[in-house]
Design an enzyme around this catalytic site. Structure first.
Site, PDB file in Angstrom:
ATOM      1  N   ASP A 116      82.451  62.656  79.452  1.00 30.99           N
ATOM      2  CA  ASP A 116      83.851  62.223  79.537  1.00 30.99           C
ATOM      3  C   ASP A 116      84.124  61.095  78.531  1.00 30.99           C
ATOM      4  OD1 ASP A 116      84.269  63.505  82.525  1.00 30.99           O
ATOM      5  OD2 ASP A 116      82.323  62.577  82.219  1.00 30.99           O
ATOM      6  N   ARG A 147      84.836  74.410  98.737  1.00 27.78           N
ATOM      7  CA  ARG A 147      84.136  73.428  97.892  1.00 27.78           C
ATOM      8  C   ARG A 147      82.991  72.788  98.662  1.00 27.78           C
ATOM      9  NH1 ARG A 147      88.108  69.829  94.106  1.00 27.78           N
ATOM     10  NH2 ARG A 147      86.237  69.211  93.047  1.00 27.78           N
ATOM     11  N   GLY A 195      72.277  75.662  89.515  1.00 29.00           N
ATOM     12  CA  GLY A 195      73.338  75.598  90.512  1.00 29.00           C
ATOM     13  C   GLY A 195      73.869  76.978  90.802  1.00 29.00           C
ATOM     14  N   HIS A 211      82.194  61.365  88.039  1.00 27.42           N
ATOM     15  CA  HIS A 211      82.428  62.436  87.058  1.00 27.42           C
ATOM     16  C   HIS A 211      83.317  63.446  87.791  1.00 27.42           C
ATOM     17  CE1 HIS A 211      81.844  65.515  84.047  1.00 27.42           C
ATOM     18  NE2 HIS A 211      81.306  66.332  84.928  1.00 27.42           N
ATOM     19  N   ARG A 257      84.583  62.584  75.176  1.00 25.01           N
ATOM     20  CA  ARG A 257      85.936  63.171  75.057  1.00 25.01           C
ATOM     21  C   ARG A 257      86.953  62.056  74.804  1.00 25.01           C
ATOM     22  NH1 ARG A 257      84.800  67.095  80.256  1.00 25.01           N
ATOM     23  NH2 ARG A 257      84.057  68.872  79.048  1.00 25.01           N
TER      24      ARG A 257
HETATM   25  N1  NAD Z   1      77.572  66.993  84.387  1.00 26.71           N
HETATM   26  C1  NAD Z   1      78.322  67.571  83.456  1.00 26.71           C
HETATM   27  O1  NAD Z   1      78.901  66.871  82.594  1.00 26.71           O
HETATM   28  C2  NAD Z   1      78.443  69.066  83.461  1.00 26.71           C
HETATM   29  C3  NAD Z   1      79.154  69.745  82.446  1.00 26.71           C
HETATM   30  C4  NAD Z   1      79.205  71.152  82.493  1.00 26.71           C
HETATM   31  C5  NAD Z   1      78.611  71.837  83.548  1.00 26.71           C
HETATM   32  N2  NAD Z   1      77.953  71.137  84.528  1.00 26.71           N
HETATM   33  C6  NAD Z   1      77.302  71.786  85.661  1.00 26.71           C
HETATM   34  O2  NAD Z   1      76.050  72.311  85.235  1.00 26.71           O
HETATM   35  C7  NAD Z   1      75.666  73.345  86.149  1.00 26.71           C
HETATM   36  C8  NAD Z   1      75.216  74.573  85.368  1.00 26.71           C
HETATM   37  O3  NAD Z   1      76.316  75.148  84.680  1.00 26.71           O
HETATM   38  P1  NAD Z   1      76.136  76.534  83.908  1.00 26.71           P
HETATM   39  O4  NAD Z   1      77.429  76.818  83.259  1.00 26.71           O
HETATM   40  O5  NAD Z   1      74.885  76.511  83.131  1.00 26.71           O
HETATM   41  O6  NAD Z   1      75.928  77.525  85.163  1.00 26.71           O
HETATM   42  P2  NAD Z   1      75.194  78.944  85.132  1.00 26.71           P
HETATM   43  O7  NAD Z   1      75.656  79.645  86.355  1.00 26.71           O
HETATM   44  O8  NAD Z   1      75.372  79.585  83.799  1.00 26.71           O
HETATM   45  O9  NAD Z   1      73.639  78.562  85.287  1.00 26.71           O
HETATM   46  C9  NAD Z   1      73.087  78.077  86.466  1.00 26.71           C
HETATM   47  C10 NAD Z   1      71.687  78.638  86.561  1.00 26.71           C
HETATM   48  O10 NAD Z   1      71.005  78.024  87.661  1.00 26.71           O
HETATM   49  C11 NAD Z   1      70.093  78.992  88.141  1.00 26.71           C
HETATM   50  N3  NAD Z   1      69.599  78.619  89.485  1.00 26.71           N
HETATM   51  C12 NAD Z   1      70.252  78.667  90.656  1.00 26.71           C
HETATM   52  N4  NAD Z   1      69.428  78.238  91.641  1.00 26.71           N
HETATM   53  C13 NAD Z   1      68.257  77.893  91.071  1.00 26.71           C
HETATM   54  C14 NAD Z   1      67.030  77.367  91.549  1.00 26.71           C
HETATM   55  N5  NAD Z   1      66.853  77.091  92.856  1.00 26.71           N
HETATM   56  N6  NAD Z   1      66.025  77.151  90.682  1.00 26.71           N
HETATM   57  C15 NAD Z   1      66.177  77.437  89.374  1.00 26.71           C
HETATM   58  N7  NAD Z   1      67.317  77.935  88.842  1.00 26.71           N
HETATM   59  C16 NAD Z   1      68.344  78.149  89.688  1.00 26.71           C
HETATM   60  C17 NAD Z   1      70.891  80.297  88.123  1.00 26.71           C
HETATM   61  O11 NAD Z   1      70.032  81.427  88.163  1.00 26.71           O
HETATM   62  C18 NAD Z   1      71.636  80.149  86.794  1.00 26.71           C
HETATM   63  O12 NAD Z   1      70.945  80.791  85.727  1.00 26.71           O
HETATM   64  C19 NAD Z   1      76.893  73.607  87.050  1.00 26.71           C
HETATM   65  O13 NAD Z   1      76.698  72.921  88.275  1.00 26.71           O
HETATM   66  C20 NAD Z   1      78.030  72.964  86.263  1.00 26.71           C
HETATM   67  O14 NAD Z   1      79.095  72.577  87.094  1.00 26.71           O
HETATM   68  C21 NAD Z   1      77.845  69.779  84.481  1.00 26.71           C
END
Ligand code: NAD
Length: 320
Positions: A155, A95, A86, A182, A158
């Protein structure tokens, strides 16, 4: 007899996104012994290189597992593809702009996973996870059972932690779910909450530890909703507990365990909801979703679930 490669491939997990969540998940997954092979992919190749090296140096301390960097062609033999990729929000970006960007990223990955002929399960983690699960489902063209979102598994963990602390009972003796989006509209399914196998209302009478339990419920529910914000305020992002939640989902898929988990799934009439992905209790197996547990909720909980569906429908509409 299966060749060694075939045997390993059956427990092959491809992780797309080597950031905080992807790498923490790999670290926890390697220790769990569940996967035969963990393949890490990211646009940032230097980051993947560093994460893989750091992880393989732990190999003397894990059960045997191959850990390496990969490419799109690795989707073909994967039993599970976990998408944590992401973009981070840029200053001035709204957003909705971020949502559109992440829908493009996750949708593109999902399309590629399908194109490579993967026959496994896709697990979406990137946020907003329910909307992106919907996007991945549509872009992959797969059946709904094989495209799931991590949803409210985190969640619910938690929630169980807070209940365990409040009731002074081991968290493992608490069965409880957060359901819906979520995000801000998620809610506690109190009607499904059990302590020591007893519905929570009845348990409270046996326990008698606190007064004003109704107010306490509201407090705990809000604390769950606020958890991510508190962690992000303190250290920038959340990754440990989500990494473990993902290992739990992975275990149910790779071991065909039929665990009941509140994952995000496309609803097609269940709970009176259609054409949206959100979390309800599901039986998770090697096929992805084995069964959606469609059971009556308390009336206020059903209203809350419909409210989540409404919010998610609007978010999906905003992408069109
Ligand atoms: N669902 C949940 O419960 C939950 C909990 C925590 C975080 N998240 C989500 O997880 C996601 C990742 O979080 P993070 O802290 O690891 O972020 P981060 O920024 O550390 O890592 C995201 C990675 O995605 C890579 N990326 C971007 N575009 C890409 C593509 N097209 N192909 C391959 N890689 C690509 C980036 O280079 C980066 O290394 C975020 O969207 C965050 O909101 C979800």
């Amino acid at each position: 007899m299966k060749t060694k490669e075939e045997a390993v491939q059956q427990r092959k997990v491809v992780v797309v996104g080597a950031g905080a969540v992807g790498a923490t998940y790999c670290y926890a997954l390697a220790q769990s012994g569940l996967a035969g092979e963990i393949v890490l992919i990211d646009l940032n190749e230097e980051l993947v290189k560093g994460q893989v090296l750091d992880l393989v140096h732990g190999q003397p301390f894990f059960p045997p597992v191959i850990i390496r960097s990969g490419t799109e062609s690795d989707y073909a033999g994967a039993q599970l593809v976990v998408i944590t990729a992401g973009a981070a929000q840029k200053p001035g970006e709204t957003r909705l702009q971020l949502l559109k960007k992440n829908a493009g990223i996750v949708g593109g990955i999902a399309e590629s996973v399908a194109k490579q002929g993967c026959r496994g399960v896709m697990l979406i983690v990137s946020n907003p996870v329910d909307v992106l699960t919907y996007v991945a489902l549509k872009r992959s063209g797969w059946e709904r059972e094989r495209v799931i979102g991590s949803g409210t598994v985190l969640d619910s963990a938690r929630f169980r932690h807070l209940l365990g602390k409040h009731c002074d009972v081991d968290v493992h003796n608490i069965h409880a779910y957060f359901l819906g989006e979520h995000g801000d509209s998620e809610f506690a399914a109190w009607s499904m909450t059990h302590v020591a196998g007893i519905p929570i209302g009845q348990y409270c009478e046996v326990c008698g530890k606190c007064e004003g339990w109704k107010d306490k419920r509201k407090e705990i529910e809000q604390q769950v909703r606020d958890s991510a914000d508190h962690i992000i305020d303190s250290k920038g992002s959340t990754y440990f507990a989500v990494g473990l939640a993902l290992v739990k989902i992975t275990g149910s898929i790779l071991r065909n365990q039929n665990s009941v988990l509140p994952v995000s799934i496309y609803l097609d009439g269940e709970y009176g909801i259609k054409d949206v992905c959100l979390s309800v209790p599901c039986v998770v197996s090697v096929n992805g979703i084995e069964k959606i547990i469609d059971t009556p909720l308390a009336s206020d909980e059903h209203v809350a679930l419909m409210h989540s569906a409404d919010i998610l429908h609007k978010a999906i509409e905003s992408l069109k």
